[in-house]
Motif scaffolding. Structure first.
Motif, mmCIF file in Angstrom:
data_model
loop_
_atom_site.group_PDB
_atom_site.id
_atom_site.type_symbol
_atom_site.label_atom_id
_atom_site.label_comp_id
_atom_site.label_asym_id
_atom_site.label_seq_id
_atom_site.Cartn_x
_atom_site.Cartn_y
_atom_site.Cartn_z
ATOM 1 N N ILE A 190 -43.855 -3.773 9.837
ATOM 2 C CA ILE A 190 -44.213 -5.191 9.742
ATOM 3 C C ILE A 190 -45.709 -5.348 9.501
ATOM 4 C CG2 ILE A 190 -44.336 -7.353 11.046
ATOM 5 C CD1 ILE A 190 -41.723 -6.507 12.429
ATOM 6 N N ASN A 191 -46.512 -4.578 10.213
ATOM 7 C CA ASN A 191 -47.964 -4.688 10.073
ATOM 8 C C ASN A 191 -48.446 -4.304 8.682
ATOM 9 O OD1 ASN A 191 -48.260 -5.567 12.693
ATOM 10 N ND2 ASN A 191 -48.721 -3.541 13.523
ATOM 11 N N TYR A 192 -47.776 -3.364 8.036
ATOM 12 C CA TYR A 192 -48.153 -2.949 6.687
ATOM 13 C C TYR A 192 -47.549 -3.853 5.613
ATOM 14 C CZ TYR A 192 -50.683 1.353 7.696
ATOM 15 O OH TYR A 192 -51.632 2.268 8.101
ATOM 16 N N ILE B 275 -48.012 5.160 3.621
ATOM 17 C CA ILE B 275 -47.710 6.594 3.533
ATOM 18 C C ILE B 275 -48.519 7.411 4.525
ATOM 19 C CG2 ILE B 275 -49.385 7.064 1.683
ATOM 20 C CD1 ILE B 275 -47.252 9.020 0.546
ATOM 21 N N GLY B 276 -49.736 6.976 4.865
ATOM 22 C CA GLY B 276 -50.523 7.700 5.855
ATOM 23 C C GLY B 276 -49.840 7.722 7.212
ATOM 24 N N GLU B 277 -49.311 6.563 7.630
ATOM 25 C CA GLU B 277 -48.606 6.479 8.912
ATOM 26 C C GLU B 277 -47.317 7.289 8.888
ATOM 27 O OE1 GLU B 277 -49.488 5.149 11.720
ATOM 28 O OE2 GLU B 277 -51.368 4.259 11.024
ATOM 29 N N LEU B 278 -46.634 7.289 7.743
ATOM 30 C CA LEU B 278 -45.378 8.026 7.638
ATOM 31 C C LEU B 278 -45.592 9.528 7.734
ATOM 32 C CD1 LEU B 278 -43.692 6.097 4.687
ATOM 33 C CD2 LEU B 278 -42.851 6.175 7.019
ATOM 34 N N SER B 279 -46.732 10.001 7.261
ATOM 35 C CA SER B 279 -46.935 11.440 7.059
ATOM 36 C C SER B 279 -47.672 12.134 8.195
ATOM 37 C CB SER B 279 -47.699 11.667 5.750
ATOM 38 O OG SER B 279 -47.042 11.060 4.662
ATOM 39 N N LYS B 280 -48.379 11.406 9.027
ATOM 40 C CA LYS B 280 -49.164 12.057 10.089
ATOM 41 C C LYS B 280 -48.258 12.862 11.010
ATOM 42 C CE LYS B 280 -52.993 8.766 10.148
ATOM 43 N NZ LYS B 280 -53.650 7.653 10.860
ATOM 44 N N VAL C 27 -53.100 11.247 5.038
ATOM 45 C CA VAL C 27 -52.829 11.182 3.601
ATOM 46 C C VAL C 27 -53.492 9.927 3.057
ATOM 47 C CG1 VAL C 27 -51.073 10.966 1.804
ATOM 48 C CG2 VAL C 27 -50.635 12.406 3.788
ATOM 49 N N VAL C 28 -54.291 10.084 2.013
ATOM 50 C CA VAL C 28 -54.944 8.941 1.372
ATOM 51 C C VAL C 28 -54.456 8.865 -0.075
ATOM 52 C CG1 VAL C 28 -57.138 7.865 0.741
ATOM 53 C CG2 VAL C 28 -56.978 9.289 2.809
ATOM 54 N N PRO C 29 -53.720 7.810 -0.448
ATOM 55 C CA PRO C 29 -53.266 7.699 -1.839
ATOM 56 C C PRO C 29 -54.376 7.190 -2.749
ATOM 57 C CG PRO C 29 -52.439 5.847 -0.550
ATOM 58 C CD PRO C 29 -53.196 6.729 0.396
ATOM 59 N N GLU D 123 -54.552 12.613 -1.487
ATOM 60 C CA GLU D 123 -55.568 13.428 -0.829
ATOM 61 C C GLU D 123 -55.068 13.720 0.581
ATOM 62 O OE1 GLU D 123 -60.242 13.053 0.561
ATOM 63 O OE2 GLU D 123 -59.294 11.450 -0.579
ATOM 64 N N VAL D 124 -54.664 14.951 0.814
ATOM 65 C CA VAL D 124 -53.983 15.334 2.045
ATOM 66 C C VAL D 124 -54.904 16.191 2.903
ATOM 67 C CG1 VAL D 124 -51.914 16.400 3.025
ATOM 68 C CG2 VAL D 124 -51.799 15.303 0.784
ATOM 69 N N VAL D 125 -55.158 15.742 4.121
ATOM 70 C CA VAL D 125 -55.920 16.521 5.092
ATOM 71 C C VAL D 125 -54.918 17.276 5.956
ATOM 72 C CG1 VAL D 125 -57.636 16.466 6.933
ATOM 73 C CG2 VAL D 125 -57.721 14.780 5.099
ATOM 74 N N THR D 126 -55.042 18.609 5.987
ATOM 75 C CA THR D 126 -54.067 19.425 6.705
ATOM 76 C C THR D 126 -54.749 20.265 7.776
ATOM 77 O OG1 THR D 126 -54.246 21.316 5.201
ATOM 78 C CG2 THR D 126 -52.686 19.589 4.611
ATOM 79 N N ASP D 127 -53.988 20.539 8.787
ATOM 80 C CA ASP D 127 -54.382 21.495 9.824
ATOM 81 C C ASP D 127 -53.303 22.565 9.828
ATOM 82 O OD1 ASP D 127 -55.152 22.937 11.989
ATOM 83 O OD2 ASP D 127 -55.164 21.285 13.412
#
Length: 405
Positions: free
Chosen positions: A238-240, A377-382, A61-63, A50-54
């Motif tokens: 590391i946090n993820y 993936i959300g952090e990677l894609s923002k 991105v929410v998997p 689920e991709v929120v785009t501007d």
């Protein structure tokens, strides 16, 4: 904005409700929600993004996981320890031998027989696990190149992977799901002539890895598609709980074969590659791919040294029985126990809870590396472009059987 998944229902468009995190009133004027996938060959129906785009820029991105559901843990809680191995194979089905090695080593440690396993068996386990690591990385590299537009590397990788699958089939009769590494031993000893044939393959493979680097890693188009894309900073990784090439690509030299020193890995000379930001920022898609290519070279070194031991100090004898140490009845003491090992995709861990009365675990929990890696993936894609999302997904190298276990 609430993190709770809400349900949006539009009777004029659909007959069933679709889970969504973002409702229209929560979106800014120029934002919209796109559903991307499932399209990737390894995510057939079991992953939707689920991709929120501007515009062309990704906001979030929410998997959403689908329904592969291996039900591994509940199967394991209804079976004796030795009968769980075929179910372990079906977690990361691209690297089943590595998963078997981790699981079996955990049960052996729990039983206190780890140090009693003959060295020949340990070296055979390492050879098979590293062959499977190569096969897993070949799938990752070949399919990743195809994801971003290069078809030839996929054919080359599948060609060489086929050689590995034939070697593993020669050992145990199966190409992907092996049930070969047993608690306390092996199903069979190596076939006569296997060591020599495997060495021939290793010599054949070395120049092919050089060709792979020239064709993919050093390719100008590949660099443009992956450098500075999907950057994963080390603190975020590391946090993820990211592990494997995802973590090492971000610059941390962390490999359980070195850190925990299990099996005979402490006796083998090999290096742990890390991302260094050679083509862009440390932790980008290029770094993660480069780490996998270098790990293939290191696996070749490990296999070569192990085969030399199998042909020298621990060569086959007529009275060698690979099942001599296999326990007839597995009944560990009441305890909680956790073991981990380095799979091609990261740290695979198994937690066991036993009651001391049964050979069936009261609780069995798998710590799947692909699950943690995918969660980032959300952090990677923002901030990335929609066109780069496919490159980011492919760089994670996930297997959904392990995610949706």
């Amino acid at each position: 904005m609430s993190n709770k998944i809400q349900y949006e229902y539009r009777p004029e468009h659909m007959a069933v409700s679709v889970p969504t995190k973002y409702k229209p009133e929560n979106l800014r004027t120029e934002e919209m929600v796109l559903n991307i996938g499932p399209q990737h060959p390894s995510t057939h129906g079991v992953l939707r993004l689920e991709v929120v785009t501007d515009g062309e820029v990704i906001v979030d991105v929410v998997p959403h996981l689908g329904y592969l559901h291996r039900c591994f843990e509940k199967h394991a809680e209804a079976l004796p320890f030795n009968q769980i191995i075929p179910y372990v194979d079906r977690l990361d089905y691209v690297a089943a031998m590595n998963s078997e090695h981790a699981y079996v080593m955990g049960v052996e440690r729990m039983l206190g027989i780890e140090n009693d396993i003959p060295k020949r068996i340990e070296y055979i386990r390492v050879v098979t696990a590293e062959l499977n690591r190569l096969a897993s990385h070949f799938v990752a590299l070949g399919s990743y190149a195809m994801d971003i537009g290069a078809y030839t590397p996929f054919l080359w990788m599948m060609r060489d992977r086929e050689q590995i699958l034939r070697l593993l089939e020669w050992i145990c009769g199966a190409r992907m799901l092996y049930n070969y590494i047993w608690i306390g031993g092996l199903f069979y000893d190596l076939p006569v002539g296997f060591e020599e044939r495997c060495l021939e393959f290793i010599q054949y493979l070395k120049p092919k890895l050089d060709e792979l680097q020239q064709l993919v890693i050093d390719n100008k188009i590949f660099i443009q598609r992956t450098a500075n894309v999907g950057v994963l900073p080390l603190p975020v990784a590391i946090n993820y709980g990211c592990t494997g090439p995802m973590l090492r690509g971000s610059g941390l030299r962390y490999d359980l074969r070195k850190v925990d020193g299990y099996s005979v890995y402490p006796d083998i000379d090999f290096e742990v590659p890390i991302g260094e930001g050679k083509m862009g920022k440390t932790g980008d898609c290029w770094d993660r791919t480069w780490v996998r290519v270098v790990e293939c070279r290191e696996s070749v070194k490990i296999i070569e040294q192990s085969l030399q031991q199998l042909m020298g100090n621990y060569k086959r004898t007529s009275d060698f029985d690979p099942q001599a140490m296999v326990p007839k009845k597995i009944r560990p003491k009441a305890m909680d126990f956790y073991v981990r090992a380095e799979n091609p995709k990261g740290e695979l861990g198994f937690f066991f809870r036993t009651d001391g009365r049964s050979d069936i675990p009261v609780r069995c929990k798998a710590r799947a590396c692909s699950f943690n890696n995918l969660s980032a993936i959300g952090e990677l894609s923002k901030g990335a472009l929609i066109a780069d999302l496919v490159a980011i997904i492919g760089s994670i190298d996930m297997v959904m059987g392990e995610v949706d276990r």
